[in-house]
Design an enzyme around this catalytic site. Sequence first.
Site, PDB file in Angstrom:
ATOM      1  N   SER A 189     -38.309 -11.893 -11.359  1.00 27.41           N
ATOM      2  CA  SER A 189     -37.604 -10.938 -10.496  1.00 27.41           C
ATOM      3  C   SER A 189     -38.035  -9.486 -10.718  1.00 27.41           C
ATOM      4  O   SER A 189     -38.151  -8.731  -9.738  1.00 27.41           O
ATOM      5  CB  SER A 189     -36.093 -11.087 -10.674  1.00 27.41           C
ATOM      6  OG  SER A 189     -35.698 -12.360 -10.224  1.00 27.41           O
TER       7      SER A 189
ATOM      8  N   LYS B 107     -23.450 -16.872 -13.792  1.00 25.85           N
ATOM      9  CA  LYS B 107     -23.180 -16.857 -12.346  1.00 25.85           C
ATOM     10  C   LYS B 107     -21.726 -17.170 -11.984  1.00 25.85           C
ATOM     11  O   LYS B 107     -21.232 -16.680 -10.976  1.00 25.85           O
ATOM     12  CB  LYS B 107     -24.090 -17.864 -11.627  1.00 25.85           C
ATOM     13  CG  LYS B 107     -25.519 -17.403 -11.473  1.00 25.85           C
ATOM     14  CD  LYS B 107     -26.290 -18.398 -10.638  1.00 25.85           C
ATOM     15  CE  LYS B 107     -27.705 -17.957 -10.383  1.00 25.85           C
ATOM     16  NZ  LYS B 107     -28.413 -18.834  -9.453  1.00 25.85           N
TER      17      LYS B 107
HETATM   18  P1  NAP Z   1     -28.625 -27.233 -13.891  1.00 26.04           P
HETATM   19  O1  NAP Z   1     -27.344 -26.567 -13.501  1.00 26.04           O
HETATM   20  O2  NAP Z   1     -28.927 -27.455 -15.326  1.00 26.04           O
HETATM   21  O3  NAP Z   1     -28.654 -28.674 -13.131  1.00 26.04           O
HETATM   22  C1  NAP Z   1     -29.735 -29.562 -13.281  1.00 26.04           C
HETATM   23  C2  NAP Z   1     -29.390 -30.886 -12.591  1.00 26.04           C
HETATM   24  O4  NAP Z   1     -30.524 -31.748 -12.763  1.00 26.04           O
HETATM   25  C3  NAP Z   1     -28.188 -31.606 -13.211  1.00 26.04           C
HETATM   26  O5  NAP Z   1     -27.463 -32.281 -12.207  1.00 26.04           O
HETATM   27  C4  NAP Z   1     -28.865 -32.623 -14.145  1.00 26.04           C
HETATM   28  O6  NAP Z   1     -28.135 -33.815 -14.330  1.00 26.04           O
HETATM   29  C5  NAP Z   1     -30.107 -32.972 -13.355  1.00 26.04           C
HETATM   30  N1  NAP Z   1     -31.144 -33.484 -14.241  1.00 26.04           N
HETATM   31  C6  NAP Z   1     -31.701 -32.851 -15.300  1.00 26.04           C
HETATM   32  N2  NAP Z   1     -32.631 -33.661 -15.874  1.00 26.04           N
HETATM   33  C7  NAP Z   1     -32.642 -34.804 -15.155  1.00 26.04           C
HETATM   34  C8  NAP Z   1     -33.375 -36.006 -15.252  1.00 26.04           C
HETATM   35  N3  NAP Z   1     -34.297 -36.205 -16.220  1.00 26.04           N
HETATM   36  N4  NAP Z   1     -33.138 -36.980 -14.342  1.00 26.04           N
HETATM   37  C9  NAP Z   1     -32.220 -36.798 -13.366  1.00 26.04           C
HETATM   38  N5  NAP Z   1     -31.472 -35.683 -13.238  1.00 26.04           N
HETATM   39  C10 NAP Z   1     -31.690 -34.698 -14.109  1.00 26.04           C
HETATM   40  O7  NAP Z   1     -29.876 -26.433 -13.313  1.00 26.04           O
HETATM   41  P2  NAP Z   1     -29.940 -25.571 -11.953  1.00 26.04           P
HETATM   42  O8  NAP Z   1     -29.569 -24.177 -12.228  1.00 26.04           O
HETATM   43  O9  NAP Z   1     -29.211 -26.338 -10.902  1.00 26.04           O
HETATM   44  O10 NAP Z   1     -31.525 -25.560 -11.663  1.00 26.04           O
HETATM   45  C11 NAP Z   1     -32.208 -26.738 -11.271  1.00 26.04           C
HETATM   46  C12 NAP Z   1     -33.667 -26.391 -10.932  1.00 26.04           C
HETATM   47  O11 NAP Z   1     -33.719 -25.545  -9.788  1.00 26.04           O
HETATM   48  C13 NAP Z   1     -34.406 -25.656 -12.044  1.00 26.04           C
HETATM   49  O12 NAP Z   1     -35.713 -26.146 -12.113  1.00 26.04           O
HETATM   50  C14 NAP Z   1     -34.409 -24.219 -11.586  1.00 26.04           C
HETATM   51  O13 NAP Z   1     -35.526 -23.484 -12.061  1.00 26.04           O
HETATM   52  C15 NAP Z   1     -34.529 -24.411 -10.068  1.00 26.04           C
HETATM   53  N6  NAP Z   1     -34.003 -23.261  -9.320  1.00 26.04           N
HETATM   54  C16 NAP Z   1     -34.863 -22.608  -8.486  1.00 26.04           C
HETATM   55  C17 NAP Z   1     -34.409 -21.557  -7.730  1.00 26.04           C
HETATM   56  C18 NAP Z   1     -35.362 -20.844  -6.811  1.00 26.04           C
HETATM   57  O14 NAP Z   1     -35.062 -19.738  -6.350  1.00 26.04           O
HETATM   58  N7  NAP Z   1     -36.479 -21.448  -6.475  1.00 26.04           N
HETATM   59  C19 NAP Z   1     -33.063 -21.146  -7.798  1.00 26.04           C
HETATM   60  C20 NAP Z   1     -32.205 -21.849  -8.658  1.00 26.04           C
HETATM   61  C21 NAP Z   1     -32.695 -22.909  -9.418  1.00 26.04           C
HETATM   62  P3  NAP Z   1     -26.810 -33.883 -15.273  1.00 26.04           P
HETATM   63  O15 NAP Z   1     -25.697 -33.358 -14.408  1.00 26.04           O
HETATM   64  O16 NAP Z   1     -26.701 -35.317 -15.586  1.00 26.04           O
HETATM   65  O17 NAP Z   1     -27.105 -33.003 -16.472  1.00 26.04           O
END
Ligand code: NAP
Length: 284
Positions: A21, A70
């Site tokens: 950012s 957040k």
């Molecule tokens: P988070 O709150 O930690 O949630 C991750 C989710 O993925 C949870 O539901 C988790 O399951 C699941 N998960 C993790 N490992 C897994 C696996 N091996 N198999 C199946 N499910 C799995 O993370 P988040 O903030 O939502 O972010 C998720 C991704 O989006 C990250 O890579 C982040 O960098 C990306 N992101 C990108 C942007 C963008 O602007 N491009 C914005 C936000 C986020 P459980 O509930 O069982 O733990």
Amino acid sequence: MIDGETKFVALLGYPVEHSRSPLIHNTAFDHDGLNVRYVAFSVRPQGLIKAVGGLAALGFLGANVTIPHKQEVRSLVHQLSETASAVGAVNTLVFRPDQSIFGDNTDVEGFLAPLAPRLDAIGSRPVTVLGSGGAARAVVYAIASRLPHVPIRLVARTRSRAEALLLDLKSTAGAHRLDAQVLAFEQAASSIRESGLIVNCTPVGMAPQVNASPWERSEDFGSGQVVYDLIYNPRRTRLLEIAARQGADTVDGLEMLIAQAAASYWQWTGREMRIDAVRAVLAS
Ligand code: NAP
């Protein structure tokens, strides 16, 4: 050059060292000739209240808020946008001249921006969302708002977390109808095959685990589908590679990152971000 008139925007998160950012926003401020700088601060959860109060006292224009703040930051703002209130998370603060703090969630707009030219292709087919964490919350709300007639399938490793997400959104999203169901990964193949849009909201495939994919079965992807991975490091994830080889249209997470930044930038400056300049710097 920082001088006595320089204004500031902050990023509050923990950690923040990896964040793109500052590069995105400082590039945009430079291109607009604005005397504004964007600075990242690593703030532990117990320091959030003092940090937000300090930014307001120092006359910051605004801030981005990222993991793990957040949700907690909601209680520190005076006015929440409808989107931030429905999603239950704030990623953008605006410090107003009257000392009040406005909180918004631009992840929703950021997620939708790259989909705008693809909505006809998605049509009324279902949407499959992989993962049920913080990003999935904004994504499910965004889909329910923009594509209210499509069924949503939320594919989750932890069923209770996905069910809680849907329950929360149903109670806060007001008028937005939510036609959604939770599936386990083992049950998701036919949902993925039928879907017009598949979104990865898990971190599976993110660096350094670049050889992993949240969905390995290439036969479930095909032309006419849009496959969107929120991961932006790397841009070309294994999931997107598998889907593209089968003829699917792919969208990477950098597009969302830039679009959510542009929406925040507009709130602080009243200007459209020079996205072409930002893309060029990020690609170099
Ligand atoms: P988070 O709150 O930690 O949630 C991750 C989710 O993925 C949870 O539901 C988790 O399951 C699941 N998960 C993790 N490992 C897994 C696996 N091996 N198999 C199946 N499910 C799995 O993370 P988040 O903030 O939502 O972010 C998720 C991704 O989006 C990250 O890579 C982040 O960098 C990306 N992101 C990108 C942007 C963008 O602007 N491009 C914005 C936000 C986020 P459980 O509930 O069982 O733990």
